[in-house]
Enzyme design. Structure first.
Site, PDB file in Angstrom:
ATOM      1  N   ARG A   1      24.870-163.604 -36.098  1.00 24.95           N
ATOM      2  CA  ARG A   1      24.659-162.248 -36.611  1.00 24.95           C
ATOM      3  C   ARG A   1      25.809-161.321 -36.245  1.00 24.95           C
ATOM      4  NH1 ARG A   1      21.818-158.562 -33.959  1.00 24.95           N
ATOM      5  NH2 ARG A   1      20.634-160.119 -32.797  1.00 24.95           N
TER       6      ARG A   1
ATOM      7  N   ASP B   1      31.882-141.187 -49.133  1.00 22.87           N
ATOM      8  CA  ASP B   1      31.736-142.369 -49.976  1.00 22.87           C
ATOM      9  C   ASP B   1      33.000-142.476 -50.826  1.00 22.87           C
ATOM     10  OD1 ASP B   1      31.135-144.285 -51.906  1.00 22.87           O
ATOM     11  OD2 ASP B   1      29.066-143.633 -52.165  1.00 22.87           O
TER      12      ASP B   1
ATOM     13  N   LYS C   1      31.606-153.153 -55.819  1.00 19.04           N
ATOM     14  CA  LYS C   1      32.303-152.601 -56.974  1.00 19.04           C
ATOM     15  C   LYS C   1      33.723-153.169 -57.068  1.00 19.04           C
ATOM     16  CE  LYS C   1      28.665-149.857 -57.500  1.00 19.04           C
ATOM     17  NZ  LYS C   1      27.761-150.083 -56.363  1.00 19.04           N
TER      18      LYS C   1
ATOM     19  N   TYR D   1      25.602-140.175 -54.875  1.00 19.73           N
ATOM     20  CA  TYR D   1      24.941-141.346 -55.435  1.00 19.73           C
ATOM     21  C   TYR D   1      23.440-141.233 -55.199  1.00 19.73           C
ATOM     22  CZ  TYR D   1      24.271-146.490 -55.871  1.00 19.73           C
ATOM     23  OH  TYR D   1      23.875-147.753 -56.226  1.00 19.73           O
TER      24      TYR D   1
END
Length: 401
Positions: free
Chosen positions: A68, A194, A219, A122
């Protein structure tokens, strides 16, 4: 070789060399090295003895401890992304862009704190603020994207974080990031941005004073619409807080997905240039159509945010919007349904072009969205722009008919 060995390399070179440390790409016992960091899959890590286990420590980030906490494939991607941001201490990876933003907000805010959130953010970011953050006792105030230095009037003693998104991913307003950052720093307030639309290639946010940048790697970094991931890149002061919170939340990413992201990252420079070139060609063509009310693209000279874009950005991506003059939802639906080169689907930044209807009036609160024309958002891909324009022309014909 890692680009971190030479801080003077240009971004295009950093994209190619980033994360390719010799210890991650070679093994002296095999007498050579590979170009790409191999995919290290692991949950359990084995130690030579108890002394070895104790020596690793829980806070390691570049030594195998537990799956992890990452493997060299994960660290290679994080390292490469950090190299792109002058002034960055490190990068953390998350299962999605929303997960990155949510983890960042949780790490930087506490009950009783006040958050200033840009009104053009967003939508999932707004949802997290209005839902989980509100439940945890964090108050959110949405502010006008064009507020600039006026943000100082909204800062209270409880304000701990200002969140920016420039341009907004639905309505594409530009923010005066340097002005906002200056007022935030003067009052001891952290800033988080962002930066998915531009990436550090077009907008080096940390170099302009932002404390933390978030990106949806799904993206443009991934670029192929086949993997999801998010990232937070931070300064030295905030990096430990973000890492600690990320470990506490148990967030981790797949090394297989990291390998896909690394593959996409290598060609980001050339792809982003083509996205921008195609996007401008389509946007300029739309600006001359009688069916279009206005084009929402900050790289166009007539856009309200063009001056800020020209001052702070080195290029443009392929995501923008436009309104259909006097068209209702039925007309917009006819237009979109007639398209074939543009797929109907969420997300953006992949090699293929996409289109979705957008209704910002439903979510805006600080500044009402008063444009009554139907809004369309385009993600312009890597196809030939002439073919995309021909497709849009068919859409206009269907809308009229």
């Amino acid at each position: 070789m890692s680009s971190s060995d030479d801080p003077n390399l240009r971004p295009a070179t950093k994209l190619v060399q980033g994360g390719r440390r010799p210890e991650w790409t070679g093994d002296p016992r095999l007498g050579g090295s590979v170009v790409n960091p191999p995919v290290w899959r692991a949950s359990t890590i084995l130690y030579d003895n108890i002394a070895d286990l104790k020596a690793r420590g829980h806070a390691t980030h570049d030594k195998l401890y537990y799956g992890r906490r990452g493997t060299p494939t994960v660290w290679a991607l994080a390292d490469a992304l950090t190299d792109l941001e002058p002034g960055a201490e490190g990068t953390l990876l998350y299962p999605s862009g929303v997960a990155a933003i949510s983890a960042g907000l949780l790490a930087l805010l506490s009950p009783g704190d006040h958050l200033l959130m840009v009104d053009s953010a967003y939508e999932p970011t707004r949802s997290f603020c209005n839902g989980m953050l509100a439940r945890f006792g964090v108050t959110t105030t949405y502010y006008d994207p064009s507020i600039g230095a006026g943000i100082a009037d909204l800062i209270t003693p409880e304000t701990k974080l200002i969140f920016l998104e420039s341009p907004g991913s639905l309505t594409f307003e530009m923010q005066d990031v340097p002005a906002i950052v200056a007022r935030a720093r003067a009052r001891g307030v952290t800033t988080m941005l962002d930066n998915t639309w531009a990436t550090p290639l077009l907008f080096p946010a940390l170099a302009l004073g932002v404390d933390v940048t978030a990106m949806s790697l799904t993206k443009y970094v991934g670029g192929h619409s086949d993997a999801m991931m998010g990232a937070l890149t931070a300064t030295k002061v905030l990096w430990p807080r973000l890492r600690h919170a990320t470990y506490q939340l148990g967030l981790s990413v797949s090394p297989d997905d990291c390998a896909l992201m690394l593959r996409g990252l290598r060609t980001l420079d050339v792809r982003l240039a083509r996205h921008g070139e195609n996007g401008l060609a389509v946007a300029n063509w739309l600006a001359g159509r009688s069916e279009v009310g206005r084009v929402l693209h900050p790289a166009l000279p007539g856009d309200p945010g063009h001056a800020i874009w020209a001052r702070d950005f080195t290029g443009t991506s392929g995501l923008f919007g436009f309104t259909l003059k006097d068209a209702d939802d039925a007309g917009r639906t006819r237009f979109i349904d007639a398209l074939s080169a543009f797929g109907i689907g969420f997300s953006w930044g992949g090699y293929e072009s996409l289109v979705v209807p957008s209704n910002p009036a439903e979510i805006r609160t600080a500044v009402a969205w008063t444009d009554t024309d139907s809004l369309v958002r385009l993600s312009v891909g890597l196809e030939h722009s002439a073919d995309l324009i021909a497709d849009l022309e068919r859409g206009f014909a269907a809308m009229a008919g």
